[in-house]
Motif scaffolding. Structure first.
Motif, mmCIF file in Angstrom:
data_model
loop_
_atom_site.group_PDB
_atom_site.id
_atom_site.type_symbol
_atom_site.label_atom_id
_atom_site.label_comp_id
_atom_site.label_asym_id
_atom_site.label_seq_id
_atom_site.Cartn_x
_atom_site.Cartn_y
_atom_site.Cartn_z
ATOM 1 N N ASP A 1 7.426 -4.298 -39.022
ATOM 2 C CA ASP A 1 7.408 -4.461 -37.567
ATOM 3 C C ASP A 1 6.057 -4.127 -36.946
ATOM 4 O OD1 ASP A 1 10.143 -5.139 -37.556
ATOM 5 O OD2 ASP A 1 10.699 -3.019 -37.581
ATOM 6 N N SER A 2 5.034 -3.992 -37.756
ATOM 7 C CA SER A 2 3.717 -3.617 -37.234
ATOM 8 C C SER A 2 3.122 -4.734 -36.379
ATOM 9 C CB SER A 2 2.764 -3.317 -38.394
ATOM 10 O OG SER A 2 1.444 -3.156 -37.911
ATOM 11 N N PRO A 3 2.364 -4.366 -35.293
ATOM 12 C CA PRO A 3 1.666 -5.392 -34.497
ATOM 13 C C PRO A 3 0.417 -5.929 -35.179
ATOM 14 C CG PRO A 3 1.136 -3.218 -33.658
ATOM 15 C CD PRO A 3 2.201 -3.022 -34.730
ATOM 16 N N VAL A 4 0.033 -5.337 -36.308
ATOM 17 C CA VAL A 4 -1.165 -5.782 -37.013
ATOM 18 C C VAL A 4 -0.843 -6.998 -37.871
ATOM 19 C CG1 VAL A 4 -2.944 -5.148 -38.670
ATOM 20 C CG2 VAL A 4 -2.122 -3.459 -37.025
ATOM 21 N N ASP A 5 -1.638 -8.049 -37.718
ATOM 22 C CA ASP A 5 -1.435 -9.284 -38.469
ATOM 23 C C ASP A 5 -2.272 -9.235 -39.743
ATOM 24 O OD1 ASP A 5 -0.997 -11.785 -39.432
ATOM 25 O OD2 ASP A 5 -1.826 -12.868 -37.707
ATOM 26 N N VAL A 6 -1.674 -8.745 -40.836
ATOM 27 C CA VAL A 6 -2.429 -8.580 -42.074
ATOM 28 C C VAL A 6 -2.664 -9.904 -42.781
ATOM 29 C CG1 VAL A 6 -1.677 -6.207 -42.442
ATOM 30 C CG2 VAL A 6 -0.309 -8.082 -43.367
ATOM 31 N N ARG A 7 -2.035 -10.970 -42.317
ATOM 32 C CA ARG A 7 -2.283 -12.287 -42.898
ATOM 33 C C ARG A 7 -3.423 -13.009 -42.198
ATOM 34 N NH1 ARG A 7 0.066 -12.909 -47.910
ATOM 35 N NH2 ARG A 7 2.084 -11.844 -47.894
ATOM 36 N N ARG B 1 -1.505 5.099 -38.688
ATOM 37 C CA ARG B 1 -0.291 5.632 -38.062
ATOM 38 C C ARG B 1 0.930 5.550 -38.976
ATOM 39 N NH1 ARG B 1 1.062 2.900 -32.907
ATOM 40 N NH2 ARG B 1 2.345 4.758 -32.567
ATOM 41 N N LEU B 2 0.723 5.140 -40.229
ATOM 42 C CA LEU B 2 1.850 5.074 -41.155
ATOM 43 C C LEU B 2 2.120 6.444 -41.780
ATOM 44 C CD1 LEU B 2 1.350 1.781 -43.214
ATOM 45 C CD2 LEU B 2 2.833 2.162 -41.237
ATOM 46 N N MET C 1 -8.799 -4.698 -37.827
ATOM 47 C CA MET C 1 -7.914 -5.757 -38.293
ATOM 48 C C MET C 1 -7.210 -6.352 -37.090
ATOM 49 S SD MET C 1 -5.352 -5.363 -41.500
ATOM 50 C CE MET C 1 -6.731 -4.950 -42.556
ATOM 51 N N PRO C 2 -7.152 -7.666 -36.937
ATOM 52 C CA PRO C 2 -6.614 -8.281 -35.734
ATOM 53 C C PRO C 2 -5.146 -7.966 -35.512
ATOM 54 C CG PRO C 2 -7.880 -9.872 -37.033
ATOM 55 C CD PRO C 2 -7.708 -8.654 -37.869
ATOM 56 N N THR C 3 -4.743 -7.873 -34.226
ATOM 57 C CA THR C 3 -3.331 -7.775 -33.904
ATOM 58 C C THR C 3 -2.767 -9.183 -33.835
ATOM 59 O OG1 THR C 3 -3.964 -7.696 -31.585
ATOM 60 C CG2 THR C 3 -3.513 -5.599 -32.676
ATOM 61 N N HIS C 4 -1.487 -9.301 -33.564
ATOM 62 C CA HIS C 4 -0.890 -10.631 -33.492
ATOM 63 C C HIS C 4 -1.525 -11.459 -32.396
ATOM 64 C CE1 HIS C 4 2.131 -10.216 -36.528
ATOM 65 N NE2 HIS C 4 2.648 -9.148 -35.968
ATOM 66 N N PRO C 5 -1.586 -12.776 -32.543
ATOM 67 C CA PRO C 5 -2.193 -13.646 -31.548
ATOM 68 C C PRO C 5 -1.577 -13.398 -30.176
ATOM 69 C CG PRO C 5 -1.721 -14.891 -33.538
ATOM 70 C CD PRO C 5 -1.108 -13.538 -33.717
ATOM 71 N N GLY C 6 -2.423 -13.380 -29.152
ATOM 72 C CA GLY C 6 -1.974 -13.177 -27.792
ATOM 73 C C GLY C 6 -2.011 -11.728 -27.362
ATOM 74 N N ASP C 7 -2.081 -10.787 -28.320
ATOM 75 C CA ASP C 7 -2.161 -9.380 -27.968
ATOM 76 C C ASP C 7 -3.541 -9.050 -27.427
ATOM 77 O OD1 ASP C 7 0.404 -8.972 -28.698
ATOM 78 O OD2 ASP C 7 -0.012 -7.734 -30.458
ATOM 79 N N GLU C 8 -3.595 -7.971 -26.666
ATOM 80 C CA GLU C 8 -4.861 -7.471 -26.145
ATOM 81 C C GLU C 8 -5.102 -6.108 -26.772
ATOM 82 O OE1 GLU C 8 -3.442 -8.164 -21.968
ATOM 83 O OE2 GLU C 8 -5.498 -8.897 -21.746
ATOM 84 N N PRO C 9 -6.007 -5.999 -27.741
ATOM 85 C CA PRO C 9 -6.163 -4.743 -28.474
ATOM 86 C C PRO C 9 -6.392 -3.527 -27.579
ATOM 87 C CG PRO C 9 -7.396 -6.499 -29.543
ATOM 88 C CD PRO C 9 -6.884 -7.061 -28.243
ATOM 89 N N ALA D 1 2.017 -5.475 -49.800
ATOM 90 C CA ALA D 1 2.468 -4.090 -49.743
ATOM 91 C C ALA D 1 2.665 -3.634 -48.305
ATOM 92 C CB ALA D 1 1.454 -3.188 -50.459
ATOM 93 N N TYR D 2 1.746 -4.026 -47.432
ATOM 94 C CA TYR D 2 1.836 -3.597 -46.034
ATOM 95 C C TYR D 2 3.067 -4.193 -45.357
ATOM 96 C CZ TYR D 2 0.441 -2.482 -41.275
ATOM 97 O OH TYR D 2 0.411 -1.977 -39.997
ATOM 98 N N GLU D 3 3.334 -5.457 -45.628
ATOM 99 C CA GLU D 3 4.506 -6.092 -45.019
ATOM 100 C C GLU D 3 5.809 -5.463 -45.502
ATOM 101 O OE1 GLU D 3 3.639 -10.106 -46.049
ATOM 102 O OE2 GLU D 3 2.543 -10.501 -44.183
ATOM 103 N N ARG D 4 5.807 -4.928 -46.726
ATOM 104 C CA ARG D 4 7.003 -4.249 -47.221
ATOM 105 C C ARG D 4 7.242 -2.935 -46.492
ATOM 106 N NH1 ARG D 4 5.100 -5.740 -52.410
ATOM 107 N NH2 ARG D 4 4.343 -3.623 -52.766
#
Length: 274
Positions: free
Chosen positions: A166-172, A230-231, A1-9, A159-162
């Motif tokens: 603060d996760s670096p994963v962009d679920v949207r 990691r949750l 699943m992608p991280t936020h734009p600009g991140d380097e996985p 559910a994940y956003e709730r």
């Protein structure tokens, strides 16, 4: 699943090495790769027992498919728990990141990376692949990209956003079409490959397929994804409850479209990689 734009996985090492928390579930629930992909990476008539190096081999899912195609396979995996599981299933695996791994003079016909190249530095990784590939050998990196139905994707995202705001994963970042969200990974991989000066022009491949998931099968796979590994268990349960309710509302199962996207390049003869 992608991280936020600009991140380097590849810099998110904790997430990269979190999948072994339940290696048995990972191996059971994660999808395999299309036979057509394996056949294209190692086509018939390639030779007797081509040697494949599987980078980030995990539990050996892709490695076992290459073995079934007649290859000899060595895995490199940074997580000892995943590597040990792969060994139990007959895949030799050495524990290291690919960038730090010592090939000890060994050479390969194929360097493959299934669902793992985004955890490798695309520049250092391509240079390492060039050093261990024989002339004419192939580097092939690939991902299974899911396109869940909107109701399932939305239930997961909400559910994940709730539970992990603060996760670096962009679920949207779920793409409208399977594969769209992974083109940036392919672009970075291609740039790293070209930068070595040791490969021919990279090719992009795509294989579309579909599978039906029951509620239980999908909820079995979800905890193996980086967004959840990691949750805390209670938070994972909250996400699964929400997604399970969405699947129940769809009748207890749903069709999932996948695109397996790949990038492949041939090692040039007479060229010393940078």
């Amino acid at each position: 699943m992608p991280t936020h734009p600009g991140d380097e996985p590849h810099r998110h090492r904790r997430m990269a090495e979190s999948f072994g928390v339940d290696a048995e579930r990972y191996d059971r629930a994660r999808p395999r790769y299309p036979d057509a992909l394996v056949d294209r990476i190692v086509p018939a008539g390639h030779g007797s027992g081509p040697a494949v190096l599987d980078v980030g081999c995990g539990t050996g899912i892709a490695a076992r498919q290459f073995r079934a195609a007649g290859c000899t396979v060595l895995g490199v995996e940074p997580d000892e728990r995943m590597a040990e599981f792969a060994r139990r299933l007959g895949v030799p695996a050495e524990v290291a990141t690919f960038e730090a791994w010592d090939p000890a003079g060994r050479e390969f016909d194929v360097v493959a990376a299934g669902q793992s190249w985004h955890w490798v530095d695309p520049v250092a990784g391509a240079a390492k692949a060039a050093r261990v590939l024989r002339p004419g050998g192939r580097l092939a990196v690939f991902w299974n990209v899911p396109e869940p139905p909107p109701a399932v994707a939305e239930a997961f995202a909400e559910a994940y956003e709730r539970v992990a705001p603060d996760s670096p994963v962009d679920v949207r970042a779920t793409p409208r079409r399977a594969g769209d969200g992974y083109w940036s990974l392919l672009t970075k991989a291609a740039d790293g490959i070209r930068g070595t000066g040791a490969f021919g022009a990279p090719e992009q491949w795509r294989f579309d397929w579909e599978v039906t998931y029951t509620r239980d099968a999908w909820l079995d796979q979800l905890p193996t994804q980086g967004a959840l590994t990691r949750l805390p268990p209670d938070d994972v349960s909250r996400v699964l409850d929400a997604v399970g309710a969405a699947v129940d509302a769809m009748g207890g199962s749903f069709p999932m479209r996948y695109a397996t996207v790949a990038l492949a390049a041939e090692r040039l003869a007479g060229i010393i990689g940078r």
